[in-house]
Design a protein around this motif. Structure first.
Motif, PDB file in Angstrom:
ATOM      1  N   LEU A  11       0.576  -1.111  -0.012  1.00 33.07           N
ATOM      2  CA  LEU A  11      -0.133  -0.146   0.274  1.00 33.07           C
ATOM      3  C   LEU A  11       0.818   1.213  -0.021  1.00 33.07           C
ATOM      4  O   LEU A  11       0.620   2.096  -0.605  1.00 33.07           O
ATOM      5  N   ASP A  12       1.864   1.407   0.832  1.00 26.91           N
ATOM      6  CA  ASP A  12       2.841   2.356   0.654  1.00 26.91           C
ATOM      7  C   ASP A  12       3.348   2.698  -0.796  1.00 26.91           C
ATOM      8  O   ASP A  12       3.324   3.630  -1.162  1.00 26.91           O
ATOM      9  N   THR A  13       3.747   1.587  -1.202  1.00 24.80           N
ATOM     10  CA  THR A  13       4.402   1.655  -2.512  1.00 24.80           C
ATOM     11  C   THR A  13       3.407   2.017  -3.858  1.00 24.80           C
ATOM     12  O   THR A  13       3.626   2.960  -4.461  1.00 24.80           O
ATOM     13  N   ALA A  14       2.277   1.390  -3.324  1.00 25.10           N
ATOM     14  CA  ALA A  14       1.005   1.967  -4.426  1.00 25.10           C
ATOM     15  C   ALA A  14       0.705   3.556  -4.322  1.00 25.10           C
ATOM     16  O   ALA A  14       0.696   3.958  -5.435  1.00 25.10           O
ATOM     17  N   GLU A  15       0.855   3.838  -3.146  1.00 25.66           N
ATOM     18  CA  GLU A  15       0.483   5.446  -3.111  1.00 25.66           C
ATOM     19  C   GLU A  15       1.737   6.276  -3.734  1.00 25.66           C
ATOM     20  O   GLU A  15       1.211   7.133  -4.443  1.00 25.66           O
ATOM     21  N   ASP A  16       2.856   5.702  -3.686  1.00 29.70           N
ATOM     22  CA  ASP A  16       4.008   6.543  -4.137  1.00 29.70           C
ATOM     23  C   ASP A  16       3.805   6.186  -5.764  1.00 29.70           C
ATOM     24  O   ASP A  16       3.941   7.269  -6.509  1.00 29.70           O
ATOM     25  N   VAL A  17       3.410   5.040  -6.336  1.00 32.87           N
ATOM     26  CA  VAL A  17       3.321   4.925  -7.914  1.00 32.87           C
ATOM     27  C   VAL A  17       2.073   5.771  -8.093  1.00 32.87           C
ATOM     28  O   VAL A  17       2.341   6.243  -9.405  1.00 32.87           O
ATOM     29  N   LEU A  18       0.991   5.720  -7.398  1.00 36.36           N
ATOM     30  CA  LEU A  18      -0.149   6.416  -7.858  1.00 36.36           C
ATOM     31  C   LEU A  18       0.179   7.916  -8.060  1.00 36.36           C
ATOM     32  O   LEU A  18      -0.249   8.827  -8.850  1.00 36.36           O
ATOM     33  N   ARG A  19       0.892   8.604  -7.114  1.00 40.20           N
ATOM     34  CA  ARG A  19       1.529   9.751  -7.107  1.00 40.20           C
ATOM     35  C   ARG A  19       2.245  10.353  -8.557  1.00 40.20           C
ATOM     36  O   ARG A  19       2.115  10.964  -9.101  1.00 40.20           O
ATOM     37  N   ALA A  24      -4.809   6.804 -13.722  1.00 37.60           N
ATOM     38  CA  ALA A  24      -5.252   6.135 -15.058  1.00 37.60           C
ATOM     39  C   ALA A  24      -4.079   5.361 -15.640  1.00 37.60           C
ATOM     40  O   ALA A  24      -4.336   4.555 -16.349  1.00 37.60           O
ATOM     41  N   LYS A  25      -2.894   5.768 -15.212  1.00 40.52           N
ATOM     42  CA  LYS A  25      -1.866   4.954 -15.600  1.00 40.52           C
ATOM     43  C   LYS A  25      -1.003   3.931 -14.907  1.00 40.52           C
ATOM     44  O   LYS A  25      -0.212   3.026 -15.280  1.00 40.52           O
ATOM     45  N   ALA A  26      -1.019   4.240 -13.603  1.00 39.90           N
ATOM     46  CA  ALA A  26      -0.555   3.252 -12.415  1.00 39.90           C
ATOM     47  C   ALA A  26      -1.141   1.813 -12.782  1.00 39.90           C
ATOM     48  O   ALA A  26      -2.374   1.660 -12.912  1.00 39.90           O
ATOM     49  N   SER A  27      -0.280   0.901 -12.730  1.00 41.91           N
ATOM     50  CA  SER A  27      -0.621  -0.453 -12.701  1.00 41.91           C
ATOM     51  C   SER A  27      -0.205  -1.408 -11.506  1.00 41.91           C
ATOM     52  O   SER A  27       0.729  -0.921 -10.890  1.00 41.91           O
ATOM     53  N   ASP A  30       3.506  -1.611 -12.224  1.00 41.71           N
ATOM     54  CA  ASP A  30       4.179  -0.727 -12.004  1.00 41.71           C
ATOM     55  C   ASP A  30       4.634  -0.714 -10.212  1.00 41.71           C
ATOM     56  O   ASP A  30       5.810  -0.451  -9.693  1.00 41.71           O
ATOM     57  N   VAL A  31       3.784  -1.013  -9.553  1.00 42.23           N
ATOM     58  CA  VAL A  31       3.702  -1.440  -8.065  1.00 42.23           C
ATOM     59  C   VAL A  31       4.596  -2.554  -7.875  1.00 42.23           C
ATOM     60  O   VAL A  31       5.795  -2.354  -6.820  1.00 42.23           O
ATOM     61  N   ALA A  32       4.738  -3.625  -8.529  1.00 45.78           N
ATOM     62  CA  ALA A  32       5.449  -4.889  -8.586  1.00 45.78           C
ATOM     63  C   ALA A  32       7.070  -4.521  -8.820  1.00 45.78           C
ATOM     64  O   ALA A  32       7.962  -4.718  -8.057  1.00 45.78           O
ATOM     65  N   ARG A  33       7.195  -3.712  -9.767  1.00 45.41           N
ATOM     66  CA  ARG A  33       8.440  -3.371 -10.194  1.00 45.41           C
ATOM     67  C   ARG A  33       9.136  -2.241  -9.191  1.00 45.41           C
ATOM     68  O   ARG A  33      10.346  -2.445  -8.956  1.00 45.41           O
ATOM     69  N   ALA A  34       8.156  -1.226  -8.559  1.00 50.20           N
ATOM     70  CA  ALA A  34       8.870  -0.473  -7.510  1.00 50.20           C
ATOM     71  C   ALA A  34       9.356  -1.180  -6.391  1.00 50.20           C
ATOM     72  O   ALA A  34      10.362  -0.761  -5.714  1.00 50.20           O
ATOM     73  N   ALA A  50      -8.492  -3.599  -8.780  1.00 51.72           N
ATOM     74  CA  ALA A  50      -9.615  -2.730  -8.201  1.00 51.72           C
ATOM     75  C   ALA A  50      -9.487  -3.061  -6.714  1.00 51.72           C
ATOM     76  O   ALA A  50      -9.595  -1.901  -6.086  1.00 51.72           O
ATOM     77  N   ALA A  51      -9.146  -4.229  -6.207  1.00 53.56           N
ATOM     78  CA  ALA A  51      -8.920  -4.583  -4.846  1.00 53.56           C
ATOM     79  C   ALA A  51      -7.700  -3.802  -4.171  1.00 53.56           C
ATOM     80  O   ALA A  51      -7.832  -3.123  -3.043  1.00 53.56           O
ATOM     81  N   LEU A  52      -6.733  -3.493  -4.874  1.00 55.06           N
ATOM     82  CA  LEU A  52      -5.435  -2.657  -4.509  1.00 55.06           C
ATOM     83  C   LEU A  52      -5.970  -1.153  -4.312  1.00 55.06           C
ATOM     84  O   LEU A  52      -5.734  -0.652  -3.511  1.00 55.06           O
ATOM     85  N   ARG A  53      -6.645  -0.856  -5.312  1.00 52.87           N
ATOM     86  CA  ARG A  53      -6.954   0.644  -5.385  1.00 52.87           C
ATOM     87  C   ARG A  53      -7.982   1.023  -4.350  1.00 52.87           C
ATOM     88  O   ARG A  53      -8.005   2.125  -3.588  1.00 52.87           O
ATOM     89  N   ASP A  54      -8.992   0.045  -4.043  1.00 51.86           N
ATOM     90  CA  ASP A  54      -9.985   0.311  -2.967  1.00 51.86           C
ATOM     91  C   ASP A  54      -9.156   0.301  -1.771  1.00 51.86           C
ATOM     92  O   ASP A  54      -9.738   1.027  -0.747  1.00 51.86           O
ATOM     93  N   ALA A  55      -8.265  -0.674  -1.482  1.00 48.58           N
ATOM     94  CA  ALA A  55      -7.443  -0.773  -0.313  1.00 48.58           C
ATOM     95  C   ALA A  55      -6.621   0.656  -0.059  1.00 48.58           C
ATOM     96  O   ALA A  55      -6.545   1.175   1.134  1.00 48.58           O
TER      97      ALA A  55
END
Length: 193
Positions: A11-19, A24-27, A30-34, A50-55
């Motif tokens: 989740l921490d990494t997903a926030e960074d990737v989304l930022r 629209a482009k984050a996948s 991308d999170v796994a790569r980071a 969708a589950a990751l985005r919801d979390a």
């Protein structure tokens, strides 16, 4: 030896990737790569994008609602707690919008896609307000009625000060005074006769 992959780390990494990339482009890739792991490792914790985005959205919204719970459970007059709750909610949302507008916009976009998470968040906020109102009714400070319905009405009545759809208005001068005026109007409507 590498630290085990946890949902919190993802989740921490997903926030960074989304930022960095925006919703629209984050996948998941991308999170796994980071994280330097396979995307399958991420999917073991979150079964879908969708589950990751919801979390991520749920965690962001919890940052808003958890500090409010302290006010709900605090001792003291319900009217003061209601005031402090409204001011903290408005200040938190407005602070997020002005402190990091890009991240706020990213999360706003995510909330538009996470309707069930947002509905649960709104229900939670209304419940918090309902509990404050119920205390005021029990103490004779507020007129008797349906505390849950009143809590939801207060949330809707103050939406201009905390709903992200109004973020473009939050820089207007006198907004704090306007919130105070709405609070006093609500308080006069709640008062026991």
């Amino acid at each position: 030896m590498a630290e085990p992959l946890t949902a919190e780390t993802i989740l921490d990494t997903a926030e960074d990737v989304l930022r960095r990339f925006g919703p629209a482009k984050a996948s998941v890739v991308d999170v796994a790569r980071a994280l330097d792991v396979s995307h399958g490792s991420v999917y073991r914790h979150f079964p879908s994008k969708a589950a990751l985005r919801d979390a991520v959205t749920e965690r962001w919204l919890a940052r808003v609602s958890e500090p409010l719970e302290v006010i709900v459970t605090r001792r003291g007059k319900a009217s003061r707690r209601l005031h402090d709750w409204l001011v903290l909610l408005a200040g938190t949302k407005q602070g997020m919008a002005t402190g990091d507008p890009e991240l706020f916009e990213t999360f706003h976009e995510l909330t538009l896609q996470s309707r069930e998470v947002v509905a649960a968040h709104v229900e939670h906020l209304a419940d918090q307000l309902g509990r404050i109102v119920a205390d005021g009714m029990a103490d004779g400070e507020f007129a008797r009625g349906d505390a849950a319905a009143v809590g939801l009405a207060v949330l809707h009545a103050t939406a201009r000060f905390h709903h992200p759809a109004h973020a473009g208005e939050w820089g207007e001068p006198g907004l704090d005074e306007q919130l105070e005026a709405v609070y006093h109007l609500l308080l006069s409507g709640l008062a026991a006769r």
